[in-house]
Design an enzyme around this catalytic site. Structure first.
Site, PDB file in Angstrom:
ATOM      1  N   ASP A  70       0.823  -1.203   0.000  1.00 15.29           N
ATOM      2  CA  ASP A  70       0.000   0.000   0.000  1.00 15.29           C
ATOM      3  C   ASP A  70       0.860   1.256   0.000  1.00 15.29           C
ATOM      4  O   ASP A  70       0.526   2.251  -0.641  1.00 15.29           O
ATOM      5  CB  ASP A  70      -0.917   0.019   1.233  1.00 15.29           C
ATOM      6  CG  ASP A  70      -2.049  -0.979   1.110  1.00 15.29           C
ATOM      7  OD1 ASP A  70      -2.023  -1.782   0.161  1.00 15.29           O
ATOM      8  OD2 ASP A  70      -2.958  -0.947   1.951  1.00 15.29           O
ATOM      9  N   ARG A  75       2.456   6.517  -2.071  1.00 16.59           N
ATOM     10  CA  ARG A  75       3.523   7.451  -2.428  1.00 16.59           C
ATOM     11  C   ARG A  75       3.425   7.840  -3.910  1.00 16.59           C
ATOM     12  O   ARG A  75       3.570   8.994  -4.270  1.00 16.59           O
ATOM     13  CB  ARG A  75       4.881   6.800  -2.129  1.00 16.59           C
ATOM     14  CG  ARG A  75       6.057   7.745  -2.216  1.00 16.59           C
ATOM     15  CD  ARG A  75       7.298   7.121  -1.588  1.00 16.59           C
ATOM     16  NE  ARG A  75       7.399   5.693  -1.847  1.00 16.59           N
ATOM     17  CZ  ARG A  75       7.896   5.140  -2.964  1.00 16.59           C
ATOM     18  NH1 ARG A  75       8.357   5.912  -3.927  1.00 16.59           N
ATOM     19  NH2 ARG A  75       7.945   3.832  -3.105  1.00 16.59           N
ATOM     20  N   GLU A 141      -5.934   8.905   3.958  1.00 16.95           N
ATOM     21  CA  GLU A 141      -6.339   9.755   5.085  1.00 16.95           C
ATOM     22  C   GLU A 141      -5.462  10.977   5.240  1.00 16.95           C
ATOM     23  O   GLU A 141      -4.315  11.007   4.818  1.00 16.95           O
ATOM     24  CB  GLU A 141      -6.313   8.966   6.399  1.00 16.95           C
ATOM     25  CG  GLU A 141      -4.944   8.794   7.047  1.00 16.95           C
ATOM     26  CD  GLU A 141      -4.212   7.586   6.553  1.00 16.95           C
ATOM     27  OE1 GLU A 141      -4.844   6.542   6.359  1.00 16.95           O
ATOM     28  OE2 GLU A 141      -2.988   7.686   6.318  1.00 16.95           O
ATOM     29  N   LYS A 151       1.768  15.049  22.518  1.00 15.25           N
ATOM     30  CA  LYS A 151       1.411  16.442  22.790  1.00 15.25           C
ATOM     31  C   LYS A 151      -0.055  16.564  22.424  1.00 15.25           C
ATOM     32  O   LYS A 151      -0.471  16.135  21.354  1.00 15.25           O
ATOM     33  CB  LYS A 151       2.220  17.393  21.899  1.00 15.25           C
ATOM     34  CG  LYS A 151       3.527  17.840  22.502  1.00 15.25           C
ATOM     35  CD  LYS A 151       4.043  19.054  21.732  1.00 15.25           C
ATOM     36  CE  LYS A 151       5.447  19.413  22.124  1.00 15.25           C
ATOM     37  NZ  LYS A 151       5.993  20.442  21.208  1.00 15.25           N
ATOM     38  N   ASP A 170      -4.646  13.369  20.793  1.00  8.88           N
ATOM     39  CA  ASP A 170      -3.303  13.336  20.223  1.00  8.88           C
ATOM     40  C   ASP A 170      -3.337  13.707  18.749  1.00  8.88           C
ATOM     41  O   ASP A 170      -2.393  14.301  18.219  1.00  8.88           O
ATOM     42  CB  ASP A 170      -2.706  11.930  20.348  1.00  8.88           C
ATOM     43  CG  ASP A 170      -2.015  11.720  21.673  1.00  8.88           C
ATOM     44  OD1 ASP A 170      -2.245  12.534  22.586  1.00  8.88           O
ATOM     45  OD2 ASP A 170      -1.248  10.761  21.790  1.00  8.88           O
ATOM     46  N   GLY A 182      -7.644   1.345   6.536  1.00  6.80           N
ATOM     47  CA  GLY A 182      -6.222   1.504   6.806  1.00  6.80           C
ATOM     48  C   GLY A 182      -5.944   1.984   8.222  1.00  6.80           C
ATOM     49  O   GLY A 182      -6.412   1.391   9.191  1.00  6.80           O
ATOM     50  N   TYR A 183      -5.224   3.070   8.311  1.00  4.74           N
ATOM     51  CA  TYR A 183      -4.819   3.611   9.609  1.00  4.74           C
ATOM     52  C   TYR A 183      -6.053   3.891  10.477  1.00  4.74           C
ATOM     53  O   TYR A 183      -6.072   3.655  11.692  1.00  4.74           O
ATOM     54  CB  TYR A 183      -4.037   4.903   9.352  1.00  4.74           C
ATOM     55  CG  TYR A 183      -3.406   5.557  10.542  1.00  4.74           C
ATOM     56  CD1 TYR A 183      -3.200   4.883  11.744  1.00  4.74           C
ATOM     57  CD2 TYR A 183      -2.959   6.874  10.456  1.00  4.74           C
ATOM     58  CE1 TYR A 183      -2.594   5.501  12.818  1.00  4.74           C
ATOM     59  CE2 TYR A 183      -2.346   7.495  11.526  1.00  4.74           C
ATOM     60  CZ  TYR A 183      -2.185   6.808  12.710  1.00  4.74           C
ATOM     61  OH  TYR A 183      -1.598   7.434  13.766  1.00  4.74           O
TER      62      TYR A 183
END
Lengths: 284, 284, 284, 284
Positions: A70, A75, A141, A151, A170, A182-183
């Site tokens: 992926d 990219r 995404e 942070k 976060d 995915g993520y």
């Protein structure tokens, strides 16, 4: 479907020997087929074919072959000019969600592609801009966070000009239908069926429990970053933009562009089952 | 309990005017009480009392007053020499989990502290070391991730010399009992009752679903970072260490040190209810 | 908007004295306004107005007043003939998500309703049928489980005639946009923005991690229950159907009917914020 | 370890032909070894060996062989007198978490058991009582809910006589260390390492987000059921008790009893990896 493919762009993951080997082998095969071949410069160097090197930013081939996972696809999509040519994605080992063709079937897939024996899967993309400046479209995404891990991000969410919610987390993740597997899923987001016209915003480690929210793709979502004054925006895990500004606005809408995949068989839910049961590397 | 407090360390959050105002007011009050006063240099500058400034790293007072939130406490604990003096934590506005005393009761709390009318809550800490080099103890949690957001961490988990699991996630978070109600809960971790002798490791955005795991505090947990070769370790959200090494090992055990809080009334579950229902800023 | 309301249906939760008191008071007020009044028989009995009792199944008023919480609304919607008259929902104490008007404003709300000074919020509903036999439409959700708690449900999911996934879980929950902020959120489901045209299926305690899936409202989703042979289907927490059959099919689509609410001010995200921050009873 | 096993209890899942076949085969093998054999009456009937039938409630063998999955083990443990003899668990097909020996190794495992060539894994159990009346000990978990699915449970949590929290959820689940990898994980609970001395309470579908809480096994946890007045308590998925009472108290502590497994090789985390990656049926 009849498409006269006469030119092809070729890229591969460069951290894997067998991906480069297959790229080299495919290179020879594509030359036999008398196609015009553009090769990702990094790959060209590694397979000793600098003669065919061509920057992704200048590619205008009839179709693209990616040899990798992926990550290789994501990219490539960030860099090639729009509209993007269709992608034939060869899946190297750590099978991804987007790539479909196993390495051993790579040549057969090329043959079928040249004969037009495939269907095209069109994937919508997400367009993000920071203070009016467009970022590359996201196939998966857009991620917004502070400039470093651990942070807290303080943000206000606007929908079509209405301030709807405030979030402390976060990070915030806006995923397309394609990116929902995915993520986004790792952050607790839902899967979006391919026939939906929506995207989903999911917080990462919210301070107070905050559910993912599904929006119509016709909405414009704006993330107003309250704090910190140095924020990071990441598109598809590759394109990173550091924003150093007071309360910047990140606007997110549906892109006009799509990414198209050359598909032979497996459908969305077949791939989803594989993803859920035998997940492999997220970024490769 | 009778403790003859004759010296005090004073610190405050410096991004909040009213915290500084209260610190200044308390400064006067403590002088009336004829206590020896050490002031955090940053605070001393802001309240025009450079004469009393003293670096946290050299503090050895009988007790410490923090005027702020959990962040002020965590930062103080990282810097003061061990063993740590007990902490009287004044809670400024965005009420944290660790601070208990409302600003209006600050002077009464000082009086009670000087008369010994309090109980001490002892909080165990987590000790982490990277390749044998100790980091500051964590009161709340040790966080391990890649060096930037949205990069997958590949790690192996060892327990007392046995390789038990591999994890692929954005980060790994090892929280103490005290820290279980902090950042850890946002990552999906459980709350640990004060009477347990355990800590908990929770992945942040794991690639494949991976539950939090609760370990005995007598275990040594080792995180072997496979990839990337540039990793970040964050202690209590303040101390950040970048590790650039091939497959570094981060060892995590119970610390010999504790942090002690001067408490007057509210118990753990009273504070937990507040945290779950009216959560305030995580880091301040 | 001008609507000549000349008749009204009145119902209330009967387990709360002050809801009944307000219903009685409103009854008098509505009579002053010379409206034809139909009263839920159970309520009529409790407020000594059997003379006006009328079964919900026979109601055809111009609008309906519910005095209670979400549960009172859900129960009413299950019983009244379709299409449903608009609902003026008075919110009693344990504020629900659907009810909006505080008790003290009940008469003002009636006045405004009669003068047509309101907007209508139309909420789509979910239609479920078991082996071809229709169940009442769901305003919030359709829940499918074994016939008793702690029994695993084995089911196959079909979408428009394609078998897409198998699920093993305690239960499956298909929520409408409206229902996405109700029970569904407790099972880990996402919030669906009012402008989306989707519904969401969320497993309860799945044996293997299984994300919520968002479907187009134009899809027909079919749950084929493999095991056990005695299954339970619950609509909106009220209507319960026990199905004792070999591998029954539960088909789920968008309903042709909607539920409409008389609204004066608060928008979806205002109510969502209240729900997330100050949640009250789910069923009342 | 030398243990002179001279008697054995034999049980099997009865809904699976091959489990019964193996039980029959083992029966013959055990007779060759001249062991006294007690057979679960239901199994005895199915394998035509009523002559050896003996009610589980009266078993006092030196060890027990279960041919099935986790469910077969859990059911056996509920019924046999305490203290429980060690269990040799043959794993039939849908591999469970507790059973370890594959069918083809069943006879070898019997041989090793008779020669004392094994280790014993001792699993702590959870003891629950309702209004002072003891329920069977739980090897995995005690589940408390309303008497039917989709009914909210209102409960107060007490710890050692202190009222600590109130919960509104579909159910509450108290899992032992052993049970932490079972049903509990599906409800979002953490895994408890075998060296911890804790248990964990996890809500199922809580109305407001409510994290799992880990308690010391030395605590007494009491669940006071506010509503409804008809509640269900389920031990290990098998033993079901309907409680019809005003505000009953369910007390939960560590049991004095343990369940012991005859183990040859795989350790906890090896089994956990299998459970997380290739999960099989929860109850069989």
């Amino acid at each position: 479907m009849i498409m006269a493919f006469t030119s092809v762009g070729l890229t591969a993951r460069t951290d894997q020997e067998k991906a480069l080997d297959l790229a080299k082998e495919l290179m020879g095969y594509l030359e036999e087929k008398r196609l015009d071949i553009l090769v990702d410069p990094e790959v060209a160097k590694r397979i000793q074919r600098i003669d065919s090197a061509s920057a992704l930013e200048e590619w205008k081939p009839d179709f693209i072959i990616t040899v990798g996972g992926d990550g290789t696809i994501l990219r490539t999509c960030i860099h090639v000019p729009k509209p993007e040519p269709p992608i034939l994605a060869i899946d190297m080992g750590e099978r991804g969600f987007l790539a479909e063709v196993p390495p051993k079937d790579a040549k057969i897939a090329v043959d079928k592609s040249l004969r037009g024996e495939f269907t095209l899967e069109h994937c919508k993309k997400v367009a993000a801009s920071v203070e009016g400046e467009a970022l590359p479209d996201a196939l998966n995404e857009v991620f917004i966070s502070a400039d470093a891990p651990v942070k807290l991000l303080y943000a206000n969410l606007w929908k079509d000009g209405e301030r709807i919610l405030e979030v402390r987390a976060d990070g915030l993740l806006v995923a397309s239908q394609t990116g929902s597997t995915g993520y986004s899923i790792a952050a607790g987001g839902p899967v979006l069926d391919p026939e939906t016209n929506v995207f989903v915003i999911t917080p990462v480690c919210p301070l107070t429990p905050f559910p993912p929210i599904v929006f119509s793709e016709n909405s414009t979502l704006t993330v107003e970053i309250e704090r910190p004054h140095s924020a990071l925006i990441v598109v598809d895990g590759y394109y990173r933009k550091l924003v150093e500004k007071q309360k910047p606005h990140v606007a997110i809408t549906k892109s006009k562009n799509v990414t198209s995949f050359i598909r032979f068989r497996k459908k969305f839910y077949g791939r989803l089952k594989d993803r859920l049961l035998y997940p492999k590397g997220r970024r490769c």
